[in-house]
Write a protein that holds these residues in place. Structure first.
Motif, PDB file in Angstrom:
ATOM      1  N   ARG A   1       0.839  -1.205   0.000  1.00  0.00           N
ATOM      2  CA  ARG A   1       0.000   0.000   0.000  1.00  0.00           C
ATOM      3  C   ARG A   1       0.878   1.260   0.000  1.00  0.00           C
ATOM      4  O   ARG A   1       0.574   2.239  -0.680  1.00  0.00           O
ATOM      5  N   ASP A   2       1.973   1.220   0.742  1.00  0.00           N
ATOM      6  CA  ASP A   2       2.903   2.350   0.771  1.00  0.00           C
ATOM      7  C   ASP A   2       3.546   2.556  -0.598  1.00  0.00           C
ATOM      8  O   ASP A   2       3.724   3.690  -1.056  1.00  0.00           O
ATOM      9  N   LEU A   3       3.901   1.451  -1.243  1.00  0.00           N
ATOM     10  CA  LEU A   3       4.526   1.519  -2.566  1.00  0.00           C
ATOM     11  C   LEU A   3       3.558   2.104  -3.594  1.00  0.00           C
ATOM     12  O   LEU A   3       3.943   2.905  -4.447  1.00  0.00           O
ATOM     13  N   ILE A   4       2.288   1.718  -3.483  1.00  0.00           N
ATOM     14  CA  ILE A   4       1.271   2.249  -4.398  1.00  0.00           C
ATOM     15  C   ILE A   4       1.081   3.749  -4.151  1.00  0.00           C
ATOM     16  O   ILE A   4       0.885   4.528  -5.089  1.00  0.00           O
ATOM     17  N   ALA A   5       1.171   4.166  -2.883  1.00  0.00           N
ATOM     18  CA  ALA A   5       1.062   5.597  -2.555  1.00  0.00           C
ATOM     19  C   ALA A   5       2.213   6.368  -3.199  1.00  0.00           C
ATOM     20  O   ALA A   5       2.033   7.495  -3.684  1.00  0.00           O
ATOM     21  N   TYR A   6       3.392   5.762  -3.218  1.00  0.00           N
ATOM     22  CA  TYR A   6       4.547   6.392  -3.876  1.00  0.00           C
ATOM     23  C   TYR A   6       4.261   6.569  -5.366  1.00  0.00           C
ATOM     24  O   TYR A   6       4.518   7.635  -5.937  1.00  0.00           O
TER      25      TYR A   6
END
Length: 300
Positions: A52-57
């Protein structure tokens, strides 16, 4: 799926860039890889990095950049992620393994609609206006930088090969090495003489004729971009989105096809350093402005 850890990314970033150096990429590529990876790491505030953090990036990139830039960043980040995961799980792994290794943490590239023309390119009349203005304001350095790109189609990072030694060579070509390839750039006789005269007037006896803090002791890319914008600002009425070094390279490609026809695409591909002639074929397509001009000529 194992989550990434920020401390591991920080631990391996220098080793990843060093590994790219061993792959013999251009010097500017190392700097870009380090910058992109460091910004990727800095984006995360927590130690554990989830999908989810990677997608936010990725969403942050989408909000800020063009699709081309987004995908350039994601290619580097995905390779970095795979490098870190392999470094943790298989210390001493062979570099070739990165290509085949599949990670669940990598991010999908954005799809880009096929481009059928090159837009936001300076028109020849706008280039001539900027050329005259640079001369009027005695901005001779950017005047000659513009002429070189517009009459050879080189990339901005290839200006370092325009040295006193290379221009003094009687062959009439300059050998350029970029992206792992070597190619020869023909230089017009009149332009060559002008550049050597400029070097003499500025007491440049050897090395790049445009001295600076960039690669190989040549002028820095950002300085060129700023000076181009400054000249265009003096001209007034020129769309600033068009004013960048690559716009001059595109203008050269379009002018070549206009003067020499589509049959000369393989020659143009060789001059511009394109591996695939299909990349060069974009210069056979009309721009939005040309399409509009043709449409306005239609009468019933």
């Amino acid at each position: 799926m194992a989550n990434l850890r920020k401390s591991e990314l920080e631990e391996y970033v220098d080793a990843f860039v060093d590994d790219e150096i061993m792959d013999e990429k251009a010097e500017r590529t190392y700097t870009k890889y380090k910058r992109v990876c460091q910004r990727f790491i800095d984006f995360f505030s927590e130690e554990e990095i989830t999908k989810r953090d990677l997608i936010a990036y990725k969403h942050m990139l989408i909000e800020k950049y063009s699709i081309k830039t987004i995908n350039n960043y994601l290619i580097i980040v995905n390779k970095f992620i795979k490098y870190v995961e392999l470094s943790v799980s298989e210390p001493g792994f062979k570099r070739e393994k990165i290509r085949k290794y599949i990670s669940s943490n990598t991010l999908k590239l954005e799809k880009e609609q096929e481009k059928r023309s090159v837009d936001n390119v300076l028109e020849p009349n706008e280039f001539k206006r900027m050329e005259r203005m640079a001369k009027k304001k005695n901005m001779m350095r950017i005047y000659y930088v513009m002429k070189i790109i517009a009459y050879t189609g080189i990339r901005i990072g290839e200006l370092k090969y325009f040295t006193v030694e290379n221009l003094s060579d009687r062959s009439g070509v300059i050998t350029v090495r970029n992206k792992g390839k070597t190619r020869e750039i023909p230089v017009r006789g009149d332009l060559k003489r002008e550049l050597l005269r400029y070097a003499k007037e500025n007491e440049v006896e050897s090395g790049p004729i445009f001295k600076g803090t960039g690669e190989g002791g040549s002028i820095d890319d950002d300085v060129i971009r700023r000076e181009l914008k400054k000249v265009a600002g003096y001209c007034r009425g020129i769309d600033m989105e068009k004013v960048h070094p690559h716009s001059l390279r595109h203008m050269f490609g379009q002018k070549w096809v206009e003067e020499n026809g589509q049959a000369s695409l393989s020659e143009l591909a060789s001059i511009m350093g394109h591996s695939n002639v299909n990349t060069t074929a974009i210069y056979t397509q009309t721009t939005k402005q040309e399409k509009k001009r043709k449409l306005e000529k239609i009468k019933y």
